[in-house]
Write an enzyme that holds these catalytic residues in place. Structure first.
Site, PDB file in Angstrom:
ATOM      1  N   SER A  21       0.827  -1.206   0.000  1.00  0.00           N
ATOM      2  CA  SER A  21       0.000   0.000   0.000  1.00  0.00           C
ATOM      3  C   SER A  21       0.865   1.262   0.000  1.00  0.00           C
ATOM      4  O   SER A  21       1.881   1.338   0.708  1.00  0.00           O
ATOM      5  CB  SER A  21      -0.916   0.020   1.224  1.00  0.00           C
ATOM      6  OG  SER A  21      -1.794  -1.074   1.236  1.00  0.00           O
ATOM      7  N   VAL A  67     -15.028   3.750   6.687  1.00  0.00           N
ATOM      8  CA  VAL A  67     -15.397   5.135   6.403  1.00  0.00           C
ATOM      9  C   VAL A  67     -16.822   5.278   5.867  1.00  0.00           C
ATOM     10  O   VAL A  67     -17.287   6.405   5.683  1.00  0.00           O
ATOM     11  CB  VAL A  67     -14.402   5.813   5.436  1.00  0.00           C
ATOM     12  CG1 VAL A  67     -13.040   5.960   6.088  1.00  0.00           C
ATOM     13  CG2 VAL A  67     -14.313   5.064   4.117  1.00  0.00           C
ATOM     14  N   ALA A  97     -13.893   0.655  -5.372  1.00  0.00           N
ATOM     15  CA  ALA A  97     -15.045   0.579  -6.266  1.00  0.00           C
ATOM     16  C   ALA A  97     -15.397  -0.882  -6.446  1.00  0.00           C
ATOM     17  O   ALA A  97     -14.538  -1.765  -6.295  1.00  0.00           O
ATOM     18  CB  ALA A  97     -14.746   1.228  -7.620  1.00  0.00           C
ATOM     19  N   TYR A 158     -10.191   2.280 -16.000  1.00  0.00           N
ATOM     20  CA  TYR A 158     -10.208   2.915 -14.679  1.00  0.00           C
ATOM     21  C   TYR A 158     -11.622   3.334 -14.293  1.00  0.00           C
ATOM     22  O   TYR A 158     -11.940   3.469 -13.119  1.00  0.00           O
ATOM     23  CB  TYR A 158      -9.247   4.100 -14.658  1.00  0.00           C
ATOM     24  CG  TYR A 158      -8.664   4.377 -13.294  1.00  0.00           C
ATOM     25  CD1 TYR A 158      -7.721   3.527 -12.738  1.00  0.00           C
ATOM     26  CD2 TYR A 158      -9.060   5.485 -12.560  1.00  0.00           C
ATOM     27  CE1 TYR A 158      -7.183   3.778 -11.484  1.00  0.00           C
ATOM     28  CE2 TYR A 158      -8.529   5.752 -11.315  1.00  0.00           C
ATOM     29  CZ  TYR A 158      -7.589   4.890 -10.777  1.00  0.00           C
ATOM     30  OH  TYR A 158      -7.067   5.144  -9.538  1.00  0.00           O
ATOM     31  N   LYS A 165     -11.621  10.140  -8.400  1.00  0.00           N
ATOM     32  CA  LYS A 165     -10.386  10.905  -8.220  1.00  0.00           C
ATOM     33  C   LYS A 165     -10.562  12.361  -8.643  1.00  0.00           C
ATOM     34  O   LYS A 165      -9.943  13.262  -8.062  1.00  0.00           O
ATOM     35  CB  LYS A 165      -9.247  10.263  -9.015  1.00  0.00           C
ATOM     36  CG  LYS A 165      -8.837   8.882  -8.524  1.00  0.00           C
ATOM     37  CD  LYS A 165      -8.392   8.874  -7.079  1.00  0.00           C
ATOM     38  CE  LYS A 165      -7.821   7.520  -6.679  1.00  0.00           C
ATOM     39  NZ  LYS A 165      -7.464   7.454  -5.231  1.00  0.00           N
ATOM     40  N   LEU A 197      -2.742  -3.548  -4.002  1.00  0.00           N
ATOM     41  CA  LEU A 197      -3.943  -4.378  -3.983  1.00  0.00           C
ATOM     42  C   LEU A 197      -5.046  -3.755  -4.829  1.00  0.00           C
ATOM     43  O   LEU A 197      -5.719  -4.441  -5.603  1.00  0.00           O
ATOM     44  CB  LEU A 197      -4.424  -4.569  -2.538  1.00  0.00           C
ATOM     45  CG  LEU A 197      -5.625  -5.490  -2.325  1.00  0.00           C
ATOM     46  CD1 LEU A 197      -5.289  -6.914  -2.747  1.00  0.00           C
ATOM     47  CD2 LEU A 197      -6.060  -5.459  -0.855  1.00  0.00           C
TER      48      LEU A 197
END
Length: 258
Positions: A21, A67, A97, A158, A165, A197
């Site tokens: 990460s 979250v 997502a 994407y 983003k 990941l």
């Protein structure tokens, strides 16, 4: 080499899933600089991995934080208020997502999938910042989130994450304006592709890595250490005059027109 000293400062790092990460890369740099750390994990599935990583950095706290649930964000804020009393560094490296919304056609993104991606990947920056505001404004703070070039370019496969983003980067600018009077800085790092990941969930990611290395001015991909170092810079006093910015750490790929 100039040493960044963050002793006496407290850093909340969100979005660590495993040792690959980008949030973990930043966390390691913060630890080396002397900051006290807290890593959050999203649910029991990630708890053991994050706790094992935290053990590599003595004194690091680990807390559960989903979250999408305000109560867990509030619980983190309460715990850090008791443990630290202030937060000077916040790393928001959270993105998610649904797989079907990354693998399918963008035009066919479901309402639920679009809302879920923006909730986790963009709105969470606002919501976490709001819950932590009494801690962040205590001594002034620096907030760093992680973005990608798809915020402003079309990137095959994407899909909805590009939309998330884009919202995230606009949120950085708006938060920078709103929180600047409280001496809180907000910036984003737009990182080049790195095998994480989350990245592995993007169809054709291996080809993306190869293309990036061929076209970037530095003729290579970036490393986690480089992204971690950029995060440390933005979270330190060396960047005290920088806010509302998106810093590209992508070997220069974003400047190319071909």
């Amino acid at each position: 080499m100039f040493a960044i000293d963050l002793r006496g400062r407290h850093a909340l790092v969100m979005g660590v899933a495993n040792h690959r990460s980008l949030s973990w890369a930043i966390a390691q740099q913060l630890h080396r600089a002397g900051a006290a750390l807290c890593l959050t994990y999203a649910g029991e599935r990630l708890r053991d991995d994050v706790q094992q990583l935290a053990e590599r950095l003595p004194g690091t706290l680990t807390l559960d934080c989903d979250v999408t649930q305000d109560r867990t964000i509030a619980a983190v804020a309460r715990r850090l208020h008791r443990e630290w009393g202030s937060v000077e560094c916040l790393v928001h490296g959270i993105a998610w997502a649904r797989r079907e919304d990354l693998e399918g056609k963008f035009v066919a993104t479901s309402r639920e999938g679009f809302q879920a991606a923006l909730d986790v990947s963009a709105y969470s920056l606002l919501n976490v910042t709001n819950h932590l505001l009494p801690l962040l404004e205590r001594h002034g703070a620096s907030i760093v989130t992680l973005s990608y070039l798809a915020a402003e370019r079309a990137v095959p496969n994407y899909n909805v994450m590009g939309s998330a983003k884009a919202v995230l980067e606009q949120s950085v600018r708006q938060l920078a304006w709103e929180l600047g009077a409280k001496d809180i800085r907000v910036n984003a790092i737009s990182a080049g592709p790195v095998s994480t990941l989350a990245a592995r969930g993007i169809h054709g990611f291996t080809g993306m890595l190869r293309h990036h290395a061929e076209k970037a001015p530095l003729r290579r991909n970036v490393t986690r250490e480089e992204i971690g170092g950029a995060g440390l810079f933005l979270l330190s006093d060396l960047s005290s005059g920088v806010t509302g910015e998106t810093l590209y750490v992508d070997a220069g790929y974003h400047v190319m027109g071909l």
